[in-house]
Design an enzyme around this catalytic site. Structure first.
Site, mmCIF file in Angstrom:
data_model
loop_
_atom_site.group_PDB
_atom_site.id
_atom_site.type_symbol
_atom_site.label_atom_id
_atom_site.label_comp_id
_atom_site.label_asym_id
_atom_site.label_seq_id
_atom_site.Cartn_x
_atom_site.Cartn_y
_atom_site.Cartn_z
ATOM 1 N N GLU A 133 34.730 16.181 50.205
ATOM 2 C CA GLU A 133 35.796 16.969 49.586
ATOM 3 C C GLU A 133 35.171 17.830 48.491
ATOM 4 O O GLU A 133 35.161 17.492 47.313
ATOM 5 C CB GLU A 133 36.879 16.061 49.014
ATOM 6 N N ASN B 48 49.256 19.756 47.162
ATOM 7 C CA ASN B 48 48.464 19.557 45.951
ATOM 8 C C ASN B 48 47.219 20.422 45.956
ATOM 9 O O ASN B 48 46.499 20.487 46.955
ATOM 10 C CB ASN B 48 48.067 18.086 45.810
ATOM 11 N N HIS C 159 52.364 12.663 43.519
ATOM 12 C CA HIS C 159 51.680 13.872 43.966
ATOM 13 C C HIS C 159 52.633 14.877 44.607
ATOM 14 O O HIS C 159 52.451 16.093 44.456
ATOM 15 C CB HIS C 159 50.572 13.527 44.968
ATOM 16 N N ASP D 96 44.041 9.002 49.012
ATOM 17 C CA ASP D 96 43.231 9.645 47.970
ATOM 18 C C ASP D 96 42.894 8.617 46.897
ATOM 19 O O ASP D 96 42.850 8.919 45.708
ATOM 20 C CB ASP D 96 43.965 10.848 47.371
ATOM 21 N N LEU E 73 46.605 14.837 37.493
ATOM 22 C CA LEU E 73 46.473 13.733 38.422
ATOM 23 C C LEU E 73 45.019 13.587 38.861
ATOM 24 O O LEU E 73 44.332 14.590 39.106
ATOM 25 C CB LEU E 73 47.362 13.949 39.645
ATOM 26 N N ALA E 74 44.567 12.350 38.951
ATOM 27 C CA ALA E 74 43.166 12.078 39.268
ATOM 28 C C ALA E 74 43.080 11.116 40.433
ATOM 29 O O ALA E 74 42.784 9.932 40.276
ATOM 30 C CB ALA E 74 42.456 11.514 38.039
ATOM 31 N N GLY E 75 43.376 11.606 41.636
ATOM 32 C CA GLY E 75 43.446 10.722 42.776
ATOM 33 C C GLY E 75 44.653 9.814 42.631
ATOM 34 O O GLY E 75 45.599 10.116 41.910
#
Length: 363
Positions: free
Chosen positions: A124, A212, A244, A267, A300-302
Protein backbone atom coordinates in the site's frame (compact mmCIF):
# COMPACT_ATOMS: atom_id res chain seq x y z
CA UNK A 1 -11.07 -40.07 5.81
CA UNK A 2 -13.01 -37.95 8.31
CA UNK A 3 -16.71 -37.24 8.63
CA UNK A 4 -18.19 -34.05 10.10
CA UNK A 5 -21.77 -32.94 10.55
CA UNK A 6 -22.97 -29.34 10.47
CA UNK A 7 -26.43 -28.11 11.30
CA UNK A 8 -25.72 -24.99 9.22
CA UNK A 9 -23.00 -24.49 6.61
CA UNK A 10 -22.29 -21.50 4.39
CA UNK A 11 -20.41 -22.74 1.33
CA UNK A 12 -19.30 -19.35 -0.01
CA UNK A 13 -22.52 -18.76 -1.92
CA UNK A 14 -25.45 -20.08 0.09
CA UNK A 15 -26.49 -21.73 3.34
CA UNK A 16 -27.00 -25.47 3.57
CA UNK A 17 -28.71 -27.31 6.44
CA UNK A 18 -27.96 -30.65 8.11
CA UNK A 19 -24.99 -31.69 6.03
CA UNK A 20 -22.30 -34.33 6.27
CA UNK A 21 -18.84 -33.18 5.21
CA UNK A 22 -16.37 -35.85 4.15
CA UNK A 23 -12.72 -34.81 4.31
CA UNK A 24 -9.80 -36.77 2.92
CA UNK A 25 -6.24 -35.60 3.47
CA UNK A 26 -7.45 -32.12 4.37
CA UNK A 27 -9.68 -31.68 1.30
CA UNK A 28 -13.46 -31.88 1.06
CA UNK A 29 -14.61 -34.83 -1.03
CA UNK A 30 -18.36 -34.44 -0.54
CA UNK A 31 -21.05 -32.41 1.19
CA UNK A 32 -24.44 -34.09 1.40
CA UNK A 33 -27.65 -33.69 3.38
CA UNK A 34 -27.63 -36.19 6.22
CA UNK A 35 -29.33 -36.58 9.60
CA UNK A 36 -26.97 -36.30 12.54
CA UNK A 37 -25.37 -39.62 13.49
CA UNK A 38 -22.91 -40.96 16.02
CA UNK A 39 -20.29 -41.58 13.35
CA UNK A 40 -19.99 -37.85 12.53
CA UNK A 41 -17.92 -35.27 14.40
CA UNK A 42 -20.42 -32.48 15.14
CA UNK A 43 -19.44 -28.89 14.34
CA UNK A 44 -21.48 -26.59 16.60
CA UNK A 45 -22.68 -23.25 15.26
CA UNK A 46 -22.50 -21.92 11.70
CA UNK A 47 -19.66 -23.38 9.64
CA UNK A 48 -18.24 -20.82 7.21
CA UNK A 49 -15.17 -20.71 4.96
CA UNK A 50 -12.09 -19.21 6.56
CA UNK A 51 -12.44 -15.43 6.25
CA UNK A 52 -10.22 -13.64 3.71
CA UNK A 53 -8.69 -10.23 4.54
CA UNK A 54 -6.75 -8.43 1.81
CA UNK A 55 -5.46 -5.59 4.00
CA UNK A 56 -3.75 -6.49 7.27
CA UNK A 57 -1.03 -4.15 8.50
CA UNK A 58 -0.45 -5.91 11.78
CA UNK A 59 -1.79 -7.77 14.78
CA UNK A 60 -0.73 -9.33 18.04
CA UNK A 61 1.24 -6.20 18.95
CA UNK A 62 3.27 -6.26 15.73
CA UNK A 63 3.23 -3.95 12.71
CA UNK A 64 4.58 -5.46 9.49
CA UNK A 65 6.16 -2.29 8.09
CA UNK A 66 8.09 -1.80 11.35
CA UNK A 67 9.23 -5.41 11.73
CA UNK A 68 9.08 -7.13 8.33
CA UNK A 69 9.97 -10.61 9.57
CA UNK A 70 8.58 -14.14 9.63
CA UNK A 71 8.00 -13.74 13.38
CA UNK A 72 5.78 -10.72 12.73
CA UNK A 73 3.80 -12.59 10.09
CA UNK A 74 3.26 -15.47 12.50
CA UNK A 75 2.05 -13.07 15.21
CA UNK A 76 -0.36 -11.44 12.77
CA UNK A 77 -1.74 -14.78 11.56
CA UNK A 78 -2.22 -16.03 15.13
CA UNK A 79 -3.93 -12.81 16.24
CA UNK A 80 -6.41 -12.72 13.37
CA UNK A 81 -7.07 -16.48 13.49
CA UNK A 82 -9.02 -15.93 16.68
CA UNK A 83 -11.47 -13.74 14.75
CA UNK A 84 -12.03 -16.07 11.82
CA UNK A 85 -9.38 -14.87 9.37
CA UNK A 86 -7.67 -17.86 7.81
CA UNK A 87 -6.15 -16.11 4.79
CA UNK A 88 -4.60 -12.64 4.61
CA UNK A 89 -2.43 -10.36 2.54
CA UNK A 90 0.34 -9.00 4.73
CA UNK A 91 0.25 -5.26 4.09
CA UNK A 92 3.28 -2.99 4.12
CA UNK A 93 2.37 0.68 3.98
CA UNK A 94 4.53 3.43 2.47
CA UNK A 95 8.13 2.68 3.35
CA UNK A 96 11.63 3.18 2.05
CA UNK A 97 13.17 0.63 -0.28
CA UNK A 98 14.96 -1.53 2.36
CA UNK A 99 11.66 -2.11 4.20
CA UNK A 100 9.80 -3.00 1.01
CA UNK A 101 12.51 -5.46 0.08
CA UNK A 102 12.61 -6.98 3.58
CA UNK A 103 8.82 -7.33 3.62
CA UNK A 104 8.89 -9.17 0.30
CA UNK A 105 11.64 -11.48 1.54
CA UNK A 106 9.74 -12.24 4.76
CA UNK A 107 6.61 -13.19 2.82
CA UNK A 108 8.60 -15.29 0.37
CA UNK A 109 10.34 -17.14 3.20
CA UNK A 110 7.09 -17.63 5.12
CA UNK A 111 5.38 -19.16 2.10
CA UNK A 112 8.44 -21.24 1.20
CA UNK A 113 8.40 -22.77 4.69
CA UNK A 114 4.86 -24.01 4.07
CA UNK A 115 3.29 -21.89 6.79
CA UNK A 116 -0.44 -21.24 6.56
CA UNK A 117 -2.39 -18.01 6.66
CA UNK A 118 -0.48 -15.64 4.38
CA UNK A 119 -1.66 -15.56 0.76
CA UNK A 120 0.87 -12.95 -0.31
CA UNK A 121 1.69 -9.29 0.16
CA UNK A 122 -0.15 -6.01 -0.31
CA UNK A 123 2.11 -3.01 -1.01
CA UNK A 124 0.00 0.00 0.00
CA UNK A 125 2.33 2.67 -1.31
CA UNK A 126 4.74 4.32 -1.77
CA UNK A 127 3.24 5.36 -5.14
CA UNK A 128 0.46 7.48 -3.66
CA UNK A 129 -0.92 11.01 -3.97
CA UNK A 130 0.31 13.51 -1.39
CA UNK A 131 -3.08 15.23 -1.17
CA UNK A 132 -4.65 12.04 0.20
CA UNK A 133 -1.79 10.70 2.29
CA UNK A 134 -3.67 9.85 5.49
CA UNK A 135 -1.05 8.70 8.00
CA UNK A 136 1.34 7.68 5.23
CA UNK A 137 4.58 9.66 5.26
CA UNK A 138 4.33 11.69 2.05
CA UNK A 139 8.07 12.38 2.19
CA UNK A 140 8.51 8.75 1.20
CA UNK A 141 6.19 8.86 -1.81
CA UNK A 142 7.98 7.99 -5.04
CA UNK A 143 7.20 7.00 -8.58
CA UNK A 144 7.11 3.33 -9.57
CA UNK A 145 10.62 2.53 -10.79
CA UNK A 146 12.04 -0.51 -12.54
CA UNK A 147 13.29 -1.90 -9.23
CA UNK A 148 9.80 -1.61 -7.75
CA UNK A 149 8.38 -3.35 -10.81
CA UNK A 150 10.89 -6.16 -10.46
CA UNK A 151 10.04 -6.55 -6.76
CA UNK A 152 6.27 -6.64 -7.25
CA UNK A 153 6.50 -9.20 -10.03
CA UNK A 154 8.64 -11.74 -8.19
CA UNK A 155 7.11 -15.17 -8.51
CA UNK A 156 7.78 -16.29 -4.92
CA UNK A 157 5.51 -13.82 -3.12
CA UNK A 158 2.17 -15.56 -3.53
CA UNK A 159 -0.51 -13.10 -4.61
CA UNK A 160 0.64 -9.49 -4.89
CA UNK A 161 -1.63 -6.46 -4.61
CA UNK A 162 -0.28 -2.95 -5.16
CA UNK A 163 -2.25 0.11 -4.11
CA UNK A 164 -1.29 3.13 -6.20
CA UNK A 165 -2.59 6.53 -7.20
CA UNK A 166 -3.41 6.69 -10.93
CA UNK A 167 -2.23 10.31 -11.16
CA UNK A 168 1.22 9.04 -10.08
CA UNK A 169 1.49 5.76 -12.01
CA UNK A 170 0.56 5.94 -15.72
CA UNK A 171 -1.69 3.44 -17.51
CA UNK A 172 1.17 1.73 -19.38
CA UNK A 173 2.87 0.81 -16.10
CA UNK A 174 -0.44 -0.40 -14.64
CA UNK A 175 -0.92 -2.53 -17.74
CA UNK A 176 2.55 -4.03 -17.30
CA UNK A 177 1.91 -4.86 -13.63
CA UNK A 178 -1.37 -6.56 -14.47
CA UNK A 179 0.19 -8.47 -17.37
CA UNK A 180 2.69 -9.91 -14.90
CA UNK A 181 0.02 -11.06 -12.45
CA UNK A 182 -0.19 -8.18 -9.99
CA UNK A 183 -3.60 -7.07 -8.69
CA UNK A 184 -3.64 -3.28 -9.03
CA UNK A 185 -5.85 -1.40 -6.59
CA UNK A 186 -6.45 2.35 -6.71
CA UNK A 187 -6.22 4.41 -3.54
CA UNK A 188 -4.78 7.36 -1.63
CA UNK A 189 -5.55 9.48 -4.63
CA UNK A 190 -7.05 12.84 -5.48
CA UNK A 191 -7.47 11.82 -9.11
CA UNK A 192 -10.20 13.03 -11.40
CA UNK A 193 -12.74 10.66 -12.91
CA UNK A 194 -11.10 10.41 -16.34
CA UNK A 195 -7.70 9.47 -14.91
CA UNK A 196 -9.30 6.85 -12.69
CA UNK A 197 -11.18 5.49 -15.68
CA UNK A 198 -7.96 5.24 -17.70
CA UNK A 199 -6.37 3.23 -14.88
CA UNK A 200 -9.36 0.87 -14.82
CA UNK A 201 -9.17 0.44 -18.57
CA UNK A 202 -5.45 -0.35 -18.17
CA UNK A 203 -6.31 -3.24 -15.86
CA UNK A 204 -6.78 -1.93 -12.31
CA UNK A 205 -9.41 -4.18 -10.74
CA UNK A 206 -9.89 -2.87 -7.21
CA UNK A 207 -10.18 0.21 -5.03
CA UNK A 208 -8.50 0.31 -1.62
CA UNK A 209 -10.73 1.23 1.36
CA UNK A 210 -13.48 2.85 -0.70
CA UNK A 211 -14.40 6.43 0.33
CA UNK A 212 -11.29 6.83 2.49
CA UNK A 213 -8.28 8.79 1.21
CA UNK A 214 -9.68 9.41 -2.26
CA UNK A 215 -11.45 12.05 -4.33
CA UNK A 216 -15.12 12.11 -3.45
CA UNK A 217 -18.21 11.82 -5.63
CA UNK A 218 -19.55 15.25 -6.53
CA UNK A 219 -22.21 16.33 -8.99
CA UNK A 220 -19.81 17.53 -11.70
CA UNK A 221 -16.64 15.84 -10.48
CA UNK A 222 -17.27 12.12 -9.87
CA UNK A 223 -13.72 11.48 -8.68
CA UNK A 224 -12.46 8.07 -7.71
CA UNK A 225 -15.53 7.22 -5.64
CA UNK A 226 -17.71 7.94 -8.66
CA UNK A 227 -15.49 5.86 -10.91
CA UNK A 228 -15.71 2.94 -8.50
CA UNK A 229 -19.47 3.07 -8.05
CA UNK A 230 -20.12 3.54 -11.77
CA UNK A 231 -17.83 0.70 -12.84
CA UNK A 232 -19.28 -2.58 -14.05
CA UNK A 233 -16.20 -4.57 -13.08
CA UNK A 234 -14.26 -2.97 -10.23
CA UNK A 235 -13.98 -4.58 -6.81
CA UNK A 236 -13.82 -2.33 -3.74
CA UNK A 237 -12.59 -2.94 -0.22
CA UNK A 238 -14.61 -1.39 2.62
CA UNK A 239 -13.65 -0.89 6.27
CA UNK A 240 -16.93 -1.55 8.08
CA UNK A 241 -16.00 -0.36 11.56
CA UNK A 242 -18.48 2.52 11.77
CA UNK A 243 -15.65 5.06 11.91
CA UNK A 244 -14.03 4.99 8.47
CA UNK A 245 -17.27 4.98 6.51
CA UNK A 246 -20.79 6.00 7.49
CA UNK A 247 -23.21 3.05 7.45
CA UNK A 248 -25.33 4.81 4.81
CA UNK A 249 -22.28 5.10 2.54
CA UNK A 250 -21.54 1.40 2.99
CA UNK A 251 -25.16 0.61 2.14
CA UNK A 252 -24.90 2.76 -0.99
CA UNK A 253 -21.71 1.03 -2.10
CA UNK A 254 -23.12 -2.45 -1.59
CA UNK A 255 -26.24 -1.50 -3.55
CA UNK A 256 -24.08 -0.21 -6.42
CA UNK A 257 -21.48 -2.99 -6.46
CA UNK A 258 -23.36 -5.91 -4.95
CA UNK A 259 -21.82 -8.48 -2.66
CA UNK A 260 -20.08 -9.90 -5.72
CA UNK A 261 -17.71 -6.90 -5.93
CA UNK A 262 -17.80 -5.14 -2.55
CA UNK A 263 -15.52 -6.89 -0.08
CA UNK A 264 -14.65 -6.34 3.57
CA UNK A 265 -11.19 -5.50 4.88
CA UNK A 266 -9.96 -4.62 8.34
CA UNK A 267 -6.95 -2.38 7.59
CA UNK A 268 -5.93 -3.74 10.99
CA UNK A 269 -2.98 -2.40 12.89
CA UNK A 270 -0.90 -3.97 15.69
CA UNK A 271 -3.69 -3.50 18.23
CA UNK A 272 -5.85 -6.42 17.02
CA UNK A 273 -5.31 -9.42 19.27
CA UNK A 274 -3.34 -7.27 21.70
CA UNK A 275 -4.09 -5.35 24.89
CA UNK A 276 -2.14 -2.35 23.61
CA UNK A 277 -3.79 1.06 23.76
CA UNK A 278 -0.85 3.06 22.41
CA UNK A 279 1.53 2.01 19.67
CA UNK A 280 4.50 3.99 18.35
CA UNK A 281 4.44 4.69 14.64
CA UNK A 282 7.35 6.70 13.24
CA UNK A 283 7.32 9.89 15.37
CA UNK A 284 3.67 9.55 16.39
CA UNK A 285 1.53 7.53 18.77
CA UNK A 286 -1.45 5.60 17.46
CA UNK A 287 -4.03 5.54 20.23
CA UNK A 288 -7.01 3.21 20.57
CA UNK A 289 -10.14 4.80 22.01
CA UNK A 290 -13.84 4.11 21.51
CA UNK A 291 -13.16 1.41 18.97
CA UNK A 292 -10.99 3.48 16.63
CA UNK A 293 -7.33 4.32 16.10
CA UNK A 294 -6.11 7.88 15.65
CA UNK A 295 -2.95 9.94 15.84
CA UNK A 296 -2.71 13.21 17.77
CA UNK A 297 -4.45 15.38 15.16
CA UNK A 298 -7.41 13.01 14.96
CA UNK A 299 -6.44 11.37 11.65
CA UNK A 300 -7.60 7.78 11.44
CA UNK A 301 -4.65 5.40 11.57
CA UNK A 302 -5.83 2.06 10.28
CA UNK A 303 -8.26 0.17 12.49
CA UNK A 304 -8.63 -2.20 15.41
CA UNK A 305 -11.34 -4.06 13.50
CA UNK A 306 -11.39 -7.83 13.07
CA UNK A 307 -13.05 -9.66 10.18
CA UNK A 308 -15.70 -11.37 12.28
CA UNK A 309 -16.83 -7.97 13.57
CA UNK A 310 -16.68 -6.57 10.03
CA UNK A 311 -19.15 -9.23 8.85
CA UNK A 312 -21.52 -8.51 11.73
CA UNK A 313 -21.28 -4.74 11.20
CA UNK A 314 -21.91 -5.09 7.48
CA UNK A 315 -25.10 -7.06 8.08
CA UNK A 316 -26.30 -4.47 10.61
CA UNK A 317 -25.27 -1.37 8.64
CA UNK A 318 -26.66 -2.45 5.28
CA UNK A 319 -29.48 -4.88 6.16
CA UNK A 320 -28.09 -7.30 3.56
CA UNK A 321 -28.67 -11.00 4.10
CA UNK A 322 -26.23 -13.02 6.23
CA UNK A 323 -25.17 -14.81 3.03
CA UNK A 324 -24.33 -11.50 1.34
CA UNK A 325 -22.32 -10.26 4.33
CA UNK A 326 -20.38 -13.54 4.43
CA UNK A 327 -19.70 -13.47 0.68
CA UNK A 328 -18.00 -10.10 1.18
CA UNK A 329 -15.54 -11.72 3.59
CA UNK A 330 -14.98 -15.03 1.79
CA UNK A 331 -15.67 -15.72 -1.87
CA UNK A 332 -15.62 -12.10 -3.09
CA UNK A 333 -12.12 -11.18 -1.85
CA UNK A 334 -10.92 -14.57 -3.07
CA UNK A 335 -12.20 -13.74 -6.56
CA UNK A 336 -10.71 -10.24 -6.38
CA UNK A 337 -7.18 -11.64 -6.21
CA UNK A 338 -7.81 -14.62 -8.47
CA UNK A 339 -7.75 -17.31 -5.78
CA UNK A 340 -11.36 -18.47 -5.81
CA UNK A 341 -10.19 -21.92 -6.91
CA UNK A 342 -8.37 -22.33 -3.55
CA UNK A 343 -10.01 -20.24 -0.83
CA UNK A 344 -13.31 -18.58 0.05
CA UNK A 345 -15.49 -21.67 -0.41
CA UNK A 346 -16.40 -24.90 1.34
CA UNK A 347 -17.11 -27.24 -1.57
CA UNK A 348 -15.77 -30.56 -2.85
CA UNK A 349 -12.19 -30.11 -4.01
CA UNK A 350 -11.44 -27.26 -1.60
CA UNK A 351 -9.32 -27.48 1.55
CA UNK A 352 -11.44 -27.87 4.68
CA UNK A 353 -10.40 -24.53 6.17
CA UNK A 354 -13.29 -23.15 8.16
CA UNK A 355 -14.44 -20.90 10.98
CA UNK A 356 -17.32 -21.40 13.42
CA UNK A 357 -19.81 -18.63 14.14
CA UNK A 358 -22.30 -18.90 16.96
CA UNK A 359 -25.83 -19.92 16.04
CA UNK A 360 -27.13 -16.49 17.06
CA UNK A 361 -24.34 -14.55 15.32
CA UNK A 362 -26.74 -12.74 12.97
CA UNK A 363 -29.59 -12.44 15.48
Amino acid sequence: MLSYWAETLFNGEEFLSSVEIIVDNGFITSITEQPVGEDHTPLPGIVVPGLVDLQVNGGGGKLFCQEPTIATLSAMVDAHFNYGTRHLLATVITSDWPILRAAAQAVADYINQGKAGVLGVHFEGPHLGSERAGIHNKQRFVGLSDKHLALYTQKNLGKVMVTLAPEIVPPDVIKDLVRQGVTVSLGHSNTNYDTALAAIEAGATSVTHLFNAMSALQSRAPGMVGAALASDSLYAGIIADGHHVHPAAIKTAVKALGEERAYLVTDAMAHVGSEQIRFGFEDQQIVKANGKLTVADGTLAGSCLDMQAAVKNCAVFTAVSPAAALKMATSTPARCIGLSQRVGFLKPGYPFIYHLLSNNFFA
